[in-house]
Scaffold this active site. Structure first.
Site, PDB file in Angstrom:
ATOM      1  N   ARG A 111       4.955  12.912   8.992  1.00 36.78           N
ATOM      2  CA  ARG A 111       3.647  12.267   8.867  1.00 36.78           C
ATOM      3  C   ARG A 111       2.918  12.481  10.189  1.00 36.78           C
ATOM      4  NH1 ARG A 111       1.980   5.930   8.372  1.00 36.78           N
ATOM      5  NH2 ARG A 111      -0.097   6.353   7.595  1.00 36.78           N
ATOM      6  N   HIS A 119      -6.101   0.348  -1.098  1.00 31.23           N
ATOM      7  CA  HIS A 119      -4.798   0.277  -0.409  1.00 31.23           C
ATOM      8  C   HIS A 119      -4.842  -0.960   0.493  1.00 31.23           C
ATOM      9  CE1 HIS A 119      -1.266   2.172   1.775  1.00 31.23           C
ATOM     10  NE2 HIS A 119      -1.589   1.132   2.518  1.00 31.23           N
ATOM     11  N   LEU A 120      -4.243  -2.039   0.001  1.00 35.56           N
ATOM     12  CA  LEU A 120      -4.350  -3.321   0.709  1.00 35.56           C
ATOM     13  C   LEU A 120      -2.990  -3.714   1.259  1.00 35.56           C
ATOM     14  CD1 LEU A 120      -6.520  -5.193  -1.977  1.00 35.56           C
ATOM     15  CD2 LEU A 120      -7.292  -3.687  -0.127  1.00 35.56           C
ATOM     16  N   GLY A 121      -2.815  -3.470   2.541  1.00 31.93           N
ATOM     17  CA  GLY A 121      -1.597  -3.877   3.225  1.00 31.93           C
ATOM     18  C   GLY A 121      -2.005  -4.457   4.561  1.00 31.93           C
ATOM     19  N   ARG A 172      -6.897  -6.032  12.305  1.00 30.82           N
ATOM     20  CA  ARG A 172      -8.086  -5.240  12.668  1.00 30.82           C
ATOM     21  C   ARG A 172      -9.333  -5.853  12.042  1.00 30.82           C
ATOM     22  NH1 ARG A 172      -5.257  -0.211  10.639  1.00 30.82           N
ATOM     23  NH2 ARG A 172      -3.905   0.439  12.337  1.00 30.82           N
ATOM     24  N   PHE A 227      -0.261 -12.242   4.527  1.00 30.94           N
ATOM     25  CA  PHE A 227      -0.958 -12.942   3.443  1.00 30.94           C
ATOM     26  C   PHE A 227      -0.144 -14.082   2.840  1.00 30.94           C
ATOM     27  CE2 PHE A 227      -5.079 -11.136   1.918  1.00 30.94           C
ATOM     28  CZ  PHE A 227      -5.372 -10.529   3.133  1.00 30.94           C
ATOM     29  N   GLY A 261       1.160  -3.526   0.203  1.00 32.98           N
ATOM     30  CA  GLY A 261       1.903  -4.790   0.092  1.00 32.98           C
ATOM     31  C   GLY A 261       1.116  -5.877  -0.613  1.00 32.98           C
TER      32      GLY A 261
HETATM   33  P1  AMP Z   1       2.143  -3.464   3.886  1.00 29.61           P
HETATM   34  O1  AMP Z   1       1.483  -3.234   5.206  1.00 29.61           O
HETATM   35  O2  AMP Z   1       1.644  -2.528   2.815  1.00 29.61           O
HETATM   36  O3  AMP Z   1       3.634  -3.530   3.970  1.00 29.61           O
HETATM   37  O4  AMP Z   1       1.684  -4.931   3.389  1.00 29.61           O
HETATM   38  C1  AMP Z   1       1.954  -6.089   4.127  1.00 29.61           C
HETATM   39  C2  AMP Z   1       1.173  -7.238   3.535  1.00 29.61           C
HETATM   40  O5  AMP Z   1       1.571  -7.422   2.160  1.00 29.61           O
HETATM   41  C3  AMP Z   1       1.406  -8.572   4.237  1.00 29.61           C
HETATM   42  O6  AMP Z   1       0.174  -9.236   4.438  1.00 29.61           O
HETATM   43  C4  AMP Z   1       2.233  -9.347   3.225  1.00 29.61           C
HETATM   44  O7  AMP Z   1       2.000 -10.731   3.289  1.00 29.61           O
HETATM   45  C5  AMP Z   1       1.729  -8.820   1.921  1.00 29.61           C
HETATM   46  N1  AMP Z   1       2.706  -9.084   0.861  1.00 29.61           N
HETATM   47  C6  AMP Z   1       3.896  -8.499   0.668  1.00 29.61           C
HETATM   48  N2  AMP Z   1       4.553  -9.081  -0.370  1.00 29.61           N
HETATM   49  C7  AMP Z   1       3.741 -10.058  -0.835  1.00 29.61           C
HETATM   50  C8  AMP Z   1       3.825 -11.027  -1.891  1.00 29.61           C
HETATM   51  N3  AMP Z   1       4.882 -11.084  -2.687  1.00 29.61           N
HETATM   52  N4  AMP Z   1       2.784 -11.852  -2.072  1.00 29.61           N
HETATM   53  C9  AMP Z   1       1.713 -11.804  -1.272  1.00 29.61           C
HETATM   54  N5  AMP Z   1       1.562 -10.911  -0.270  1.00 29.61           N
HETATM   55  C10 AMP Z   1       2.558 -10.064  -0.050  1.00 29.61           C
END
Ligand code: AMP
Length: 397
Positions: free
Chosen positions: A91, A208-210, A241, A284, A331
């Site tokens: 990557r 894409h919400l993480g 951010r 979250f 996530g």
């Molecule tokens: P990522 O960067 O894609 O790994 O996403 C991380 C985000 O996903 C964090 O804000 C977590 O709180 C949220 N997340 C992961 N699992 C859950 C869940 N079961 N319910 C609510 N938010 C989640």
């Protein structure tokens, strides 16, 4: 074939060894605190006990060697010989305006990655070190660079130009690039297949919400706009951010707090977003719990995040003059049904109807819209490592 996927960060290195026929992950792991005290390798081989090794890792080269040793180790290894690895997919954050696709690494590619150091100062140097460490350890094994910016390269100037003096574009290549491209390409591609959409002209929005969050609009699988910019700071509100703000805020904080521009940018990257608004967390799950207990700032942070996503969706519908499918991933996009539902509540004007029961499902490809919804709304779990392995395989097979 077995493809090793490497994601090298400034002090970390994540990896997965993927068997490309079955697309099974044979082993995955993480090297942490490279170049710092307390470095460790966590190696998770499929079907075997997790293995943790705490050992100094002064450089990425040491880290790569530890990963390779773990992969062939008698006890916790998954392959007999390093030569069983047919290719390595890396990557790489920034490919500038040079690469709109993945590419087999040679000296020219390494030069471009280096030329893009100013555009990706934290990641590109680490990415190049990771590539060179693998070249040293696995002479003759093809290395492939998969650029996070590649998907955004199909944007037209009207979408990627900033309205600043043109000379800065000419001199420094300042423009919108977009990031999370590997995920947006993978998820929009899956959405087209899953939604049985017309490959040539379907209009798809991927949210894409993480912890990092971005949104893209694509027509026929080609990106026409995306929310991150010259750096990943632009666009949606994220975990830490800020996303879009008035640039004058930088000057205002710098002057009033006696900080440098770099220091303010650090605040916008690491102390802002939902963490900054809430003061509670960037996560979250913590925010929802706090909001439920009556924490007003946590509630504002969640509301602002949702509102921003909905505004971007609206603007991309306008940009494409329509939308056939909206896919949630990351996530939050994959797991947080409440946030998903609230975003979709803003989109009723598009004739979107959500099936509340289906929307409660997590972590698998599924429609969350009703059959009579005007737009297909779906959840598509992203898999950037698999996407990198596929791109690598396509180039070397
Ligand atoms: P990522 O960067 O894609 O790994 O996403 C991380 C985000 O996903 C964090 O804000 C977590 O709180 C949220 N997340 C992961 N699992 C859950 C869940 N079961 N319910 C609510 N938010 C989640």
């Amino acid at each position: 074939m077995k493809v090793l996927v490497i994601n090298a960060g400034s002090s970390s290195l994540k990896y997965q060894l993927i068997e490309t026929e079955s697309e099974k992950v044979l082993a995955k792991g993480l090297c942490e605190r490279i170049g710092l005290e307390g470095s460790k390798l966590t190696h998770s081989p499929e079907g075997k006990e997790k293995y943790v090794e705490e050992k100094p890792m002064p450089t990425h080269k040491t880290a790569v060697q530890m990963v390779l040793d773990a992969l062939v180790d008698e006890e916790h290894g998954v392959i007999a010989d390093i030569n069983d690895i047919s290719a390595v997919g890396h990557r790489v954050l920034h490919g500038g305006q040079y690469y709109s696709d993945s590419v087999v690494v040679n000296d020219d590619v390494k030069k471009v990655i280096k030329d893009c150091f100013p555009l990706g100062p934290l990641h590109n140097p680490a990415n190049l070190i990771g590539i060179e460490a693998c070249e040293d350890a696995m002479a003759g094994t093809p290395q492939v660079a998969v650029f996070d910016t590649a998907f955004g390269q199909s944007m037209e100037p009207k979408a990627y130009m900033y309205a600043i003096p043109y000379k800065y574009y000419e001199k420094y290549s300042i423009r919108k690039y977009g990031f999370h491209g590997t995920s947006h390409k993978f998820v929009s591609g899956r959405a087209i297949k899953f939604g049985e959409l017309d490959n040539s002209n379907c209009k798809v929005i991927v949210c894409h919400l993480g912890n990092g969050a971005s949104i893209s609009a694509s027509v026929g699988g080609k990106c026409v706009d995306t929310s991150m910019g010259l750096t990943p700071l632009e666009g949606l509100i994220m975990g830490t951010r800020s996303g879009d703000i008035d640039p004058a805020v930088v000057q205002y904080i710098a002057n009033n707090e006696n900080l440098s521009v770099d220091e303010v940018l650090n605040i916008l990257n690491k102390e802002s977003g939902v963490l900054g608004i809430s003061g509670v967390s960037s996560d979250f799950r913590d925010l929802s719990a706090a909001a439920q207990e009556g924490n007003k700032r946590a509630q504002i942070a969640l509301d602002a995040f949702i509102y921003r996503v909905a505004k971007y969706v609206g603007s991309y519908v306008a940009a494409m003059n329509g939308v056939d499918a909206i896919a949630f991933t990351g996530g939050i996009g994959e797991n947080d049904c409440d946030t998903r539902y609230k975003i979709c509540q803003y989109l009723g004007y598009l004739g979107i109807k959500i099936d509340e029961e289906k929307n409660k499902e997590r972590g698998k490809e599924i429609y969350i819209s009703t059959p009579d919804s005007n737009v297909k709304v779906m959840v598509i779990p992203t898999n950037e490592e698999l996407a990198i392995a596929r791109e690598t395989l396509d180039l070397v097979k």
